[in-house]
Design an enzyme around this catalytic site. Structure first.
Site, PDB file in Angstrom:
ATOM      1  N   CYS A 217       7.380 -23.080  16.314  1.00  0.00           N
ATOM      2  CA  CYS A 217       6.900 -22.932  17.692  1.00  0.00           C
ATOM      3  C   CYS A 217       7.837 -22.088  18.551  1.00  0.00           C
ATOM      4  CB  CYS A 217       6.650 -24.270  18.366  1.00  0.00           C
ATOM      5  SG  CYS A 217       5.659 -24.059  19.855  1.00  0.00           S
ATOM      6  N   CYS A 398      -0.405 -21.105  20.747  1.00  0.00           N
ATOM      7  CA  CYS A 398       0.652 -21.790  21.455  1.00  0.00           C
ATOM      8  C   CYS A 398       0.224 -21.961  22.908  1.00  0.00           C
ATOM      9  CB  CYS A 398       1.903 -20.901  21.371  1.00  0.00           C
ATOM     10  SG  CYS A 398       3.221 -21.461  22.424  1.00  0.00           S
TER      11      CYS A 398
HETATM   12  C1  LIG Z   1       9.745 -28.741  19.969  1.00  0.00           C
HETATM   13  C2  LIG Z   1       8.530 -28.364  19.162  1.00  0.00           C
HETATM   14  C3  LIG Z   1       7.381 -27.925  19.809  1.00  0.00           C
HETATM   15  C4  LIG Z   1       6.246 -27.571  19.075  1.00  0.00           C
HETATM   16  N1  LIG Z   1       5.125 -27.167  19.761  1.00  0.00           N
HETATM   17  C5  LIG Z   1       4.016 -26.837  19.059  1.00  0.00           C
HETATM   18  C6  LIG Z   1       2.799 -26.472  19.743  1.00  0.00           C
HETATM   19  O1  LIG Z   1       2.742 -26.438  20.970  1.00  0.00           O
HETATM   20  N2  LIG Z   1       1.708 -26.149  19.002  1.00  0.00           N
HETATM   21  C7  LIG Z   1       1.738 -26.183  17.631  1.00  0.00           C
HETATM   22  O2  LIG Z   1       0.707 -25.897  17.016  1.00  0.00           O
HETATM   23  N3  LIG Z   1       2.867 -26.498  16.954  1.00  0.00           N
HETATM   24  C8  LIG Z   1       4.001 -26.838  17.631  1.00  0.00           C
HETATM   25  N4  LIG Z   1       5.136 -27.212  16.957  1.00  0.00           N
HETATM   26  C9  LIG Z   1       5.250 -26.968  15.496  1.00  0.00           C
HETATM   27  C10 LIG Z   1       4.556 -27.955  14.585  1.00  0.00           C
HETATM   28  O3  LIG Z   1       4.827 -29.271  14.962  1.00  0.00           O
HETATM   29  C11 LIG Z   1       5.039 -27.690  13.155  1.00  0.00           C
HETATM   30  O4  LIG Z   1       4.832 -26.338  12.846  1.00  0.00           O
HETATM   31  C12 LIG Z   1       4.267 -28.526  12.138  1.00  0.00           C
HETATM   32  O5  LIG Z   1       4.581 -29.885  12.336  1.00  0.00           O
HETATM   33  C13 LIG Z   1       4.643 -28.111  10.723  1.00  0.00           C
HETATM   34  O6  LIG Z   1       4.104 -28.987   9.784  1.00  0.00           O
HETATM   35  P1  LIG Z   1       4.810 -29.161   8.358  1.00  0.00           P
HETATM   36  O7  LIG Z   1       4.007 -30.181   7.633  1.00  0.00           O
HETATM   37  O8  LIG Z   1       5.057 -27.856   7.743  1.00  0.00           O
HETATM   38  O9  LIG Z   1       6.230 -29.777   8.709  1.00  0.00           O
HETATM   39  P2  LIG Z   1       6.554 -31.225   9.257  1.00  0.00           P
HETATM   40  O10 LIG Z   1       5.411 -31.740  10.064  1.00  0.00           O
HETATM   41  O11 LIG Z   1       7.892 -31.109   9.879  1.00  0.00           O
HETATM   42  O12 LIG Z   1       6.644 -32.134   7.952  1.00  0.00           O
HETATM   43  C14 LIG Z   1       7.582 -31.904   6.934  1.00  0.00           C
HETATM   44  C15 LIG Z   1       7.751 -33.206   6.155  1.00  0.00           C
HETATM   45  O13 LIG Z   1       8.521 -32.923   4.977  1.00  0.00           O
HETATM   46  C16 LIG Z   1       9.405 -33.995   4.772  1.00  0.00           C
HETATM   47  N5  LIG Z   1      10.523 -33.543   3.925  1.00  0.00           N
HETATM   48  C17 LIG Z   1      11.571 -32.757   4.254  1.00  0.00           C
HETATM   49  N6  LIG Z   1      12.386 -32.600   3.194  1.00  0.00           N
HETATM   50  C18 LIG Z   1      11.830 -33.317   2.178  1.00  0.00           C
HETATM   51  C19 LIG Z   1      12.210 -33.566   0.834  1.00  0.00           C
HETATM   52  N7  LIG Z   1      13.320 -33.066   0.308  1.00  0.00           N
HETATM   53  N8  LIG Z   1      11.400 -34.362   0.087  1.00  0.00           N
HETATM   54  C20 LIG Z   1      10.254 -34.882   0.597  1.00  0.00           C
HETATM   55  N9  LIG Z   1       9.859 -34.684   1.857  1.00  0.00           N
HETATM   56  C21 LIG Z   1      10.645 -33.909   2.637  1.00  0.00           C
HETATM   57  C22 LIG Z   1       9.821 -34.430   6.172  1.00  0.00           C
HETATM   58  O14 LIG Z   1      10.300 -35.769   6.166  1.00  0.00           O
HETATM   59  C23 LIG Z   1       8.515 -34.273   6.943  1.00  0.00           C
HETATM   60  O15 LIG Z   1       7.763 -35.469   6.985  1.00  0.00           O
HETATM   61  C24 LIG Z   1       6.277 -27.634  17.660  1.00  0.00           C
HETATM   62  C25 LIG Z   1       7.429 -28.103  17.007  1.00  0.00           C
HETATM   63  C26 LIG Z   1       8.540 -28.471  17.742  1.00  0.00           C
HETATM   64  C27 LIG Z   1       9.774 -28.984  17.028  1.00  0.00           C
END
Ligand SMILES: Cc1cc2nc3c(=O)[nH]c(=O)nc-3n(C[C@H](O)[C@H](O)[C@H](O)COP(=O)(O)OP(=O)(O)OC[C@H]3O[C@@H](n4cnc5c(N)ncnc54)[C@H](O)[C@@H]3O)c2cc1C
Length: 455
Positions: A217, A398
């Protein structure tokens, strides 16, 4: 047999009723809120085809936004498959809400729920971290020593925040000595709000920045700067405050037209911009931040600083054969996947979805929404011995908060094209109340629906 194509090139068009001249303002706002919400996490669209039978074992690493929604979609598409999710984190964090918690708009509880709530029936959850990924041997090993052999692997482990790369910075400092960082989780976001609120009561110098790596983000550092400025104004302390935003390169945002719009808003709000400044060190005792610049190191004093650390792939991926082999994405360890299909370039039975994907845009929950159906469609086609035409075009969005009660809905793709969902109705670069309503009220329920494979 006719080939089915999942539509992934942009969100649905506005319903005709939105442009009806006789529409009352209240109707417009309600429909607008729903529409803008759909824009960020648009409805999946077409009816799902019949389930495909398979005994395949699909292992999903990471049960965050991407891992959970992939599990839900696979359950909808497959019959008889063994699906295993691996993630040690019991809490689920709604990360788009971190900005709202850090801005004093929502309590920390707003962003916390439990991972197990969203694990679909029939899917096994192993509450451990993955330690080793062996795509040649088609197996993964957990930190507890369990080995799982897979037919297909979905890598959805998100990213790692590397606070330690900033000399003097420690996570425990967040919320004290004028240091904030909304990225590190709900408690950090709440502690950041306390530190920022203290600053807004007194004024002084506020320093903002973003890292020089890929980041999730990219709008969040800008949003937080705007929100802080607005709190100062509301408390009558704007005249006693100086606000400085340090961009890592020559731009404020990767999409030029958005960058220019933010530059103009910063100018109007008297937010000074430094370009090519990357935070290198912090001295909490003296309240001095040191930035790397093309001309050497530069010290900036602060009363409040919002630290956003460098970001990289989690260790298990960085230490595996999955990252890009060269370039910046190799250094940071992002998975080498095809930008259109999310399939790994060297391991055809591996997909990388969400923040871990080494693709040019994204790292938002909105991009997860568009990536998951594409990767799932390719995987199901693999199982059937067919091919899929589903394509991810880089759509991301966003809701960029510019003050309390106003936000701009910025939507774009790999080509930096603005892809507004409601052209002529919700202008992408206009500060609108309806976009604020979407961000603060509408997004979370739709995000939860996405985890359940229903949005
Ligand atoms: C401050 C902030 C503001 C944001 N604002 C927005 C917004 O306005 N709009 C929007 O669309 N998005 C926004 N986002 C981004 C969005 O939340 C992320 O892009 C999204 O959550 C990504 O999903 P993901 O599943 O890739 O990662 P995550 O949801 O982070 O999940 C990753 C998972 O992998 C697990 N993991 C890590 N390492 C390991 C391992 N070795 N073994 C097993 N599991 C592991 C973690 O525990 C976690 O549960 C924002 C993020 C932040 C931090």
């Amino acid at each position: 047999m006719k080939k089915r194509v999942i539509r992934t090139e942009g969100p649905p068009r506005a319903p005709a009723v939105l442009s009806s001249p006789g529409m009352r303002r209240r109707d417009f706002l309600m429909l607008g809120a729903a529409g803008a919400l759909g824009a960020a996490f648009p409805a999946a669209g077409a009816r799902l085809p019949d389930k495909v039978g398979t005994p395949a074992h699909i292992v999903i690493l990471g049960a965050g936004a991407a891992g959970l929604s992939t599990a839900s979609r696979l359950v909808q598409r497959l019959e008889g498959a063994r699906i295993t999710l691996i993630d040690a984190r019991k809490a689920h964090y709604y990360q788009p809400g971190f900005t709202l918690v850090g801005g004093g708009i929502k309590p920390a509880s707003y962003v916390v729920s439990s991972t197990s709530e969203y694990v679909p029936r029939g899917v096994d959850l192993i509450e451990e971290r993955v330690a080793e990924i062996d795509p040649e041997g088609r197996k993964v090993v957990t930190e507890g020593g369990t080995t799982l052999v897979y037919d297909f692997l979905i890598v959805a482990v998100g990213m790692e925040l590397d606070y330690e790369a900033i000399d003097g910075m420690e996570v425990r400092l967040i919320g004290s000595q004028g240091i904030g960082s909304i990225y590190n989780g709900p408690d950090a976001a709440a502690a950041t709000w306390r530190a920022m609120s203290e600053f807004a009561d007194k004024g002084g110098k506020g320093v903002f920045l973003r890292p020089n790596t890929e980041m999730k983000c990219a709008g969040a550092p800008l949003k937080y700067t705007f929100i802080t400025e607005d709190h100062l104004v509301r408390r009558g302390k704007r005249g006693k405050a100086e606000i400085v935003y340090n961009a890592n390169n020559q731009a404020l945002f990767s999409v030029p037209i958005v960058s220019e719009k933010v530059r103009m808003l910063f100018q109007q709000r008297d937010i000074r911009v430094n370009y090519q400044r990357v935070l290198q060190a912090i001295d909490p005792g003296r309240r001095i931040a040191t930035f790397r610049t093309p001309d050497g190191m530069e010290e900036q004093n602060y009363d409040f600083i919002h630290v956003i650390p460098p970001m990289r792939a989690p260790e298990a991926v960085r230490n595996s054969p999955l990252p890009w082999q060269q370039g910046a994405w190799a250094d940071e360890g992002w998975a080498e996947v095809d930008r259109g299909t999310l399939r790994h370039v060297r391991y055809a039975n591996v997909y990388g979805i969400g923040d871990i994907a080494g693709v040019p845009k994204g790292k938002t929950a909105a991009s997860v929404k568009w990536q998951v159906p594409v990767a799932v469609d390719h995987l199901v086609a693999d199982i059937q011995g067919k091919t899929s035409d589903a394509l991810y075009t880089g759509y991301t969005s966003c809701p960029l908060i510019t003050r309390l009660g106003r936000a701009m809905l910025v939507e774009f793709d790999y080509q930096n094209n603005l892809v507004p969902s409601f052209p002529g109705i919700v202008a992408p670069l206009e500060e609108l109340w309806v976009t604020w309503v979407m961000k603060t009220m509408g997004l979370r329920p739709t995000y939860i629906a996405m985890l359940r494979g229903k949005a």
